[in-house]
Design a protein around this motif. Sequence first.
Motif, short mmCIF file in Angstrom:
data_model
loop_
_atom_site.label_atom_id
_atom_site.label_comp_id
_atom_site.label_asym_id
_atom_site.label_seq_id
_atom_site.Cartn_x
_atom_site.Cartn_y
_atom_site.Cartn_z
N LEU A 1 -1.29 -2.43 -2.15
CA LEU A 1 -2.37 -1.47 -1.93
C LEU A 1 -1.86 -0.23 -1.19
CD1 LEU A 1 -5.32 -3.81 -0.92
CD2 LEU A 1 -4.97 -2.65 -3.11
N PHE A 2 -0.95 -0.42 -0.24
CA PHE A 2 -0.43 0.69 0.53
C PHE A 2 0.70 1.45 -0.19
CE2 PHE A 2 -2.33 -1.78 4.01
CZ PHE A 2 -3.14 -0.78 4.56
N LEU B 1 4.42 -0.52 -7.99
CA LEU B 1 3.72 -1.62 -8.66
C LEU B 1 4.70 -2.60 -9.30
CD1 LEU B 1 1.13 -2.99 -9.63
CD2 LEU B 1 1.23 -1.53 -11.66
N ARG B 2 5.74 -2.10 -9.93
CA ARG B 2 6.70 -2.96 -10.62
C ARG B 2 7.28 -4.01 -9.66
NH1 ARG B 2 11.18 0.23 -13.14
NH2 ARG B 2 9.73 0.42 -14.87
N ASN B 3 7.71 -3.59 -8.47
CA ASN B 3 8.29 -4.52 -7.50
C ASN B 3 7.27 -5.57 -7.05
OD1 ASN B 3 10.68 -3.07 -7.57
ND2 ASN B 3 10.10 -1.81 -5.83
N TYR B 4 6.08 -5.12 -6.70
CA TYR B 4 5.08 -6.05 -6.18
C TYR B 4 4.49 -6.92 -7.27
CZ TYR B 4 5.55 -3.53 -1.87
OH TYR B 4 6.07 -2.99 -0.73
N PHE B 5 4.36 -6.37 -8.46
CA PHE B 5 3.80 -7.15 -9.56
C PHE B 5 4.68 -8.36 -9.85
CE2 PHE B 5 3.67 -8.11 -14.13
CZ PHE B 5 2.37 -8.59 -14.20
N MET B 6 5.97 -8.16 -9.97
CA MET B 6 6.88 -9.29 -10.26
C MET B 6 6.86 -10.30 -9.12
SD MET B 6 7.77 -8.94 -13.24
CE MET B 6 8.80 -10.38 -13.28
N ILE C 1 -7.15 -7.85 -13.99
CA ILE C 1 -8.40 -7.09 -14.06
C ILE C 1 -8.23 -5.67 -13.52
CG2 ILE C 1 -10.74 -6.93 -13.11
CD1 ILE C 1 -10.78 -10.04 -13.23
N PHE C 2 -7.62 -5.52 -12.35
CA PHE C 2 -7.55 -4.21 -11.72
C PHE C 2 -6.34 -3.37 -12.13
CE2 PHE C 2 -10.24 -6.58 -8.72
CZ PHE C 2 -11.35 -5.76 -8.73
N TYR D 1 -0.83 -12.78 -0.15
CA TYR D 1 -1.69 -11.83 0.55
C TYR D 1 -0.89 -10.64 1.08
CZ TYR D 1 -5.31 -15.38 0.28
OH TYR D 1 -6.22 -16.29 -0.16
N ILE D 2 0.26 -10.90 1.65
CA ILE D 2 1.09 -9.80 2.16
C ILE D 2 1.52 -8.88 1.02
CG2 ILE D 2 3.36 -9.25 3.15
CD1 ILE D 2 2.98 -11.72 4.97
N SER D 3 1.96 -9.46 -0.10
CA SER D 3 2.37 -8.65 -1.25
C SER D 3 1.21 -7.83 -1.79
CB SER D 3 2.95 -9.53 -2.35
OG SER D 3 4.13 -10.12 -1.94
N PHE D 4 0.04 -8.44 -1.85
CA PHE D 4 -1.14 -7.73 -2.35
C PHE D 4 -1.50 -6.57 -1.43
CE2 PHE D 4 -5.70 -7.15 -3.13
CZ PHE D 4 -5.69 -7.01 -4.51
N ILE D 5 -1.46 -6.79 -0.13
CA ILE D 5 -1.77 -5.73 0.83
C ILE D 5 -0.72 -4.61 0.76
CG2 ILE D 5 -1.89 -5.18 3.30
CD1 ILE D 5 -3.20 -8.02 3.63
#
Length: 167
Positions: free
Chosen positions: A104-105, A110-115, A158-159, A97-101
């Motif tokens: 968003l900010f 994206l590359r860092n958070y996606f992995m 999906i997104f 949840y923290i990574s997803f939030i």
Amino acid sequence: LFLKILALIFLASTVICVVVNLMVSKKLSWSLVVAGAIACVALSIAMAMRKRHNFARLTFSEYVLIVVGSIIWDYLTGWKLWSLDYVLPLVSMLFRYISFILRLFFPYQLRNYFMNLVLACIVGLIPVILLMMDITTIQWTAHVSAITSVLMLSSLIIFDGKKIKKE
């Protein structure tokens, strides 16, 4: 100066706890737990200071520290499996949840958070595997962790599917 004062407070707290523990009982017991907790907090603060410019890496490092630290702590305190039954699935969900939030900010990272999210989703499936192997017994945490892992990974595809393919 702040870090030096904090280090002194941590050291003094540990020494005081060890002395009080030895005054009450001739063997070290609870003071080692306090010392371990203080060491974990100190390590967490040190990691946060080093990686403060990269939230993705910081959150992943903190996540690994909490999970591995709790497993070691569980093992050293009698191996009741609370680290695998509760900490691993619940902290995995919190990290997702923290990574997803944060993603968003900070959409440009994206590359860092996606992995990190993919790794967290994979780790989020481990509690169900441990449950199926009869290593753990608490079902709700394992199932909720697996469900949130699958949903989080699906939402990424999906997104952000096009962005992920581009990366």
